[in-house]
Design a protein around this motif. Structure first.
Motif, PDB file in Angstrom:
ATOM      1  N   ALA A 112      11.198  -6.679  -6.436  1.00  0.00           N
ATOM      2  CA  ALA A 112      10.963  -5.305  -6.370  1.00  0.00           C
ATOM      3  C   ALA A 112       9.622  -5.120  -5.685  1.00  0.00           C
ATOM      4  CB  ALA A 112      10.784  -4.968  -7.578  1.00  0.00           C
ATOM      5  N   VAL A 113       9.814  -4.051  -4.396  1.00  0.00           N
ATOM      6  CA  VAL A 113       8.833  -3.954  -3.701  1.00  0.00           C
ATOM      7  C   VAL A 113       8.221  -2.647  -4.016  1.00  0.00           C
ATOM      8  CG1 VAL A 113       7.926  -3.568  -1.400  1.00  0.00           C
ATOM      9  CG2 VAL A 113       9.899  -5.315  -1.799  1.00  0.00           C
ATOM     10  N   VAL A 114       7.015  -2.550  -4.652  1.00  0.00           N
ATOM     11  CA  VAL A 114       6.370  -1.412  -5.181  1.00  0.00           C
ATOM     12  C   VAL A 114       5.170  -0.888  -4.330  1.00  0.00           C
ATOM     13  CG1 VAL A 114       5.274  -0.292  -7.310  1.00  0.00           C
ATOM     14  CG2 VAL A 114       7.321  -2.110  -7.424  1.00  0.00           C
ATOM     15  N   PRO A 115       5.344   0.266  -3.703  1.00  0.00           N
ATOM     16  CA  PRO A 115       4.259   1.015  -3.107  1.00  0.00           C
ATOM     17  C   PRO A 115       3.281   1.577  -3.989  1.00  0.00           C
ATOM     18  CG  PRO A 115       6.446   2.265  -2.409  1.00  0.00           C
ATOM     19  CD  PRO A 115       6.798   1.198  -3.733  1.00  0.00           C
ATOM     20  N   LEU A 116       2.235   1.349  -3.606  1.00  0.00           N
ATOM     21  CA  LEU A 116       1.088   1.750  -4.575  1.00  0.00           C
ATOM     22  C   LEU A 116       0.660   3.163  -4.617  1.00  0.00           C
ATOM     23  CD1 LEU A 116      -1.520  -1.495  -4.130  1.00  0.00           C
ATOM     24  CD2 LEU A 116       0.237  -1.031  -5.736  1.00  0.00           C
ATOM     25  N   GLY A 117       0.902   3.692  -3.451  1.00  0.00           N
ATOM     26  CA  GLY A 117       0.232   4.798  -3.073  1.00  0.00           C
ATOM     27  C   GLY A 117      -1.147   5.201  -2.633  1.00  0.00           C
ATOM     28  N   GLY A 118      -1.571   4.128  -1.909  1.00  0.00           N
ATOM     29  CA  GLY A 118      -2.847   3.796  -1.568  1.00  0.00           C
ATOM     30  C   GLY A 118      -3.600   2.507  -2.334  1.00  0.00           C
ATOM     31  N   GLU A 160       0.799  -1.161  -0.057  1.00  0.00           N
ATOM     32  CA  GLU A 160       0.111   0.285   0.025  1.00  0.00           C
ATOM     33  C   GLU A 160       0.803   1.281   0.012  1.00  0.00           C
ATOM     34  OE1 GLU A 160      -3.425   0.585   2.574  1.00  0.00           O
ATOM     35  OE2 GLU A 160      -3.779  -1.724   2.630  1.00  0.00           O
ATOM     36  N   GLY A 161       1.844   1.300   0.820  1.00  0.00           N
ATOM     37  CA  GLY A 161       2.691   2.686   1.079  1.00  0.00           C
ATOM     38  C   GLY A 161       4.034   2.344   1.279  1.00  0.00           C
ATOM     39  N   ASN A 162       4.861   3.500   1.294  1.00  0.00           N
ATOM     40  CA  ASN A 162       6.257   3.525   1.755  1.00  0.00           C
ATOM     41  C   ASN A 162       6.546   2.816   2.909  1.00  0.00           C
ATOM     42  OD1 ASN A 162       6.672   4.854  -0.586  1.00  0.00           O
ATOM     43  ND2 ASN A 162       6.619   6.824   0.323  1.00  0.00           N
ATOM     44  N   SER A 163       5.930   2.841   4.056  1.00  0.00           N
ATOM     45  CA  SER A 163       6.160   2.331   5.532  1.00  0.00           C
ATOM     46  C   SER A 163       6.093   0.832   5.098  1.00  0.00           C
ATOM     47  CB  SER A 163       5.141   2.766   6.392  1.00  0.00           C
ATOM     48  OG  SER A 163       3.611   2.365   6.162  1.00  0.00           O
ATOM     49  N   ASP A 164       5.039   0.114   4.257  1.00  0.00           N
ATOM     50  CA  ASP A 164       5.159  -1.438   3.939  1.00  0.00           C
ATOM     51  C   ASP A 164       6.464  -1.674   3.286  1.00  0.00           C
ATOM     52  OD1 ASP A 164       2.045  -1.819   4.703  1.00  0.00           O
ATOM     53  OD2 ASP A 164       2.138  -0.219   3.372  1.00  0.00           O
ATOM     54  N   GLN A 165       6.808  -0.847   2.642  1.00  0.00           N
ATOM     55  CA  GLN A 165       8.042  -1.259   1.758  1.00  0.00           C
ATOM     56  C   GLN A 165       9.291  -1.354   2.618  1.00  0.00           C
ATOM     57  OE1 GLN A 165       9.154   1.725  -1.295  1.00  0.00           O
ATOM     58  NE2 GLN A 165      11.132   0.408  -1.833  1.00  0.00           N
ATOM     59  N   VAL A 166       9.198  -0.258   3.551  1.00  0.00           N
ATOM     60  CA  VAL A 166      10.492  -0.151   4.497  1.00  0.00           C
ATOM     61  C   VAL A 166      10.363  -1.278   5.489  1.00  0.00           C
ATOM     62  CG1 VAL A 166      11.154   1.207   6.583  1.00  0.00           C
ATOM     63  CG2 VAL A 166      10.573   2.428   4.528  1.00  0.00           C
ATOM     64  N   ALA A 167       9.428  -1.754   5.835  1.00  0.00           N
ATOM     65  CA  ALA A 167       9.218  -2.746   6.900  1.00  0.00           C
ATOM     66  C   ALA A 167       9.615  -4.080   6.270  1.00  0.00           C
ATOM     67  CB  ALA A 167       7.620  -2.829   7.396  1.00  0.00           C
TER      68      ALA A 167
END
Length: 217
Positions: free
Chosen positions: A67-73, A42-49
């Protein structure tokens, strides 16, 4: 920028549409040869985690072609599945979402032909995992409120947290709820604490969605 970073940027630009979409699509296709799996979060925090947890297990997801890709929502999942799924890049997919957004993932996975009438178990079989209620809630429950407050203190943010706790709307709420809300009060704070909390996790108590997702990829 590294090749996987360029790939992520191209995928995001392609999914966004607009004047640069065709150029971004060409770039994503050109760079996709080095990609083994795309993880839609969903977002950057999920990628970071997820990337921080991988590092704690001695893994470098970029080096592995993940490749971990944040959706921006979560509501953007449809566009990213069009780009990354069977009718787009056709690469293996996985993902992470909050329980409140699960319906969007189910609907669009079905629409692109990756499952029909998916249960949560069905989502997990595909590699898509669901946080209850969200990533912050999962991490707070795994660590416990006392340990989370120690992390906040280590970040130099105990005074802002105590001020937040004292707000009329927060005073009667459980501390776990206060902690979760606090992490969403400033831009970038969710990502900051995603990494910091994962760094303090007991690896025997990793939240199930994160643990299963990392195992899957």
């Amino acid at each position: 920028m590294d090749e996987l970073g360029r790939f992520r940027r191209a995928v995001v630009a392609w999914a966004a549409g607009g004047a640069g979409a065709d150029e971004a699509a060409a770039a994503a296709r050109e760079l996709s040869g080095g990609v083994r799996t795309i993880v839609l979060v969903e977002g950057n925090s999920d990628q970071v985690a997820l990337e921080a947890l991988a590092m704690r297990h001695g893994r470098d997801l970029d080096a592995e072609g993940v490749a971990v890709v944040p959706l921006g929502g979560a509501t953007n999942i449809g566009r990213f599945l069009d780009v990354c799924g069977p009718t787009g890049l056709g690469l293996p997919l996985a993902g992470l979402c909050d329980i409140g957004e699960e319906r969007h993932f189910r609907r669009h996975l079905g629409r692109v032909g990756l499952g029909s009438g998916l249960s949560q178990a069905g989502l997990e079989t595909l590699g898509f995992h669901v946080c209850v209620a969200d990533l912050e809630d999962e991490l707070i429950r795994a660590l416990g409120a006392e340990s989370v407050q120690e992390v906040i203190e280590a970040q130099g943010e105990m005074r802002p947290f105590l001020t937040f706790q004292g707000q009329p709307a927060q005073r009667e709420r459980p501390v776990e709820h206060q902690l979760r809300r606090f992490m969403g009060t400033h831009s970038g704070r969710k990502a900051l604490y995603a990494g910091a909390l994962v760094a303090h996790l007991d690896l025997e108590r990793v939240p199930r969605p994160l643990d299963r997702l990392l195992t899957h990829v």
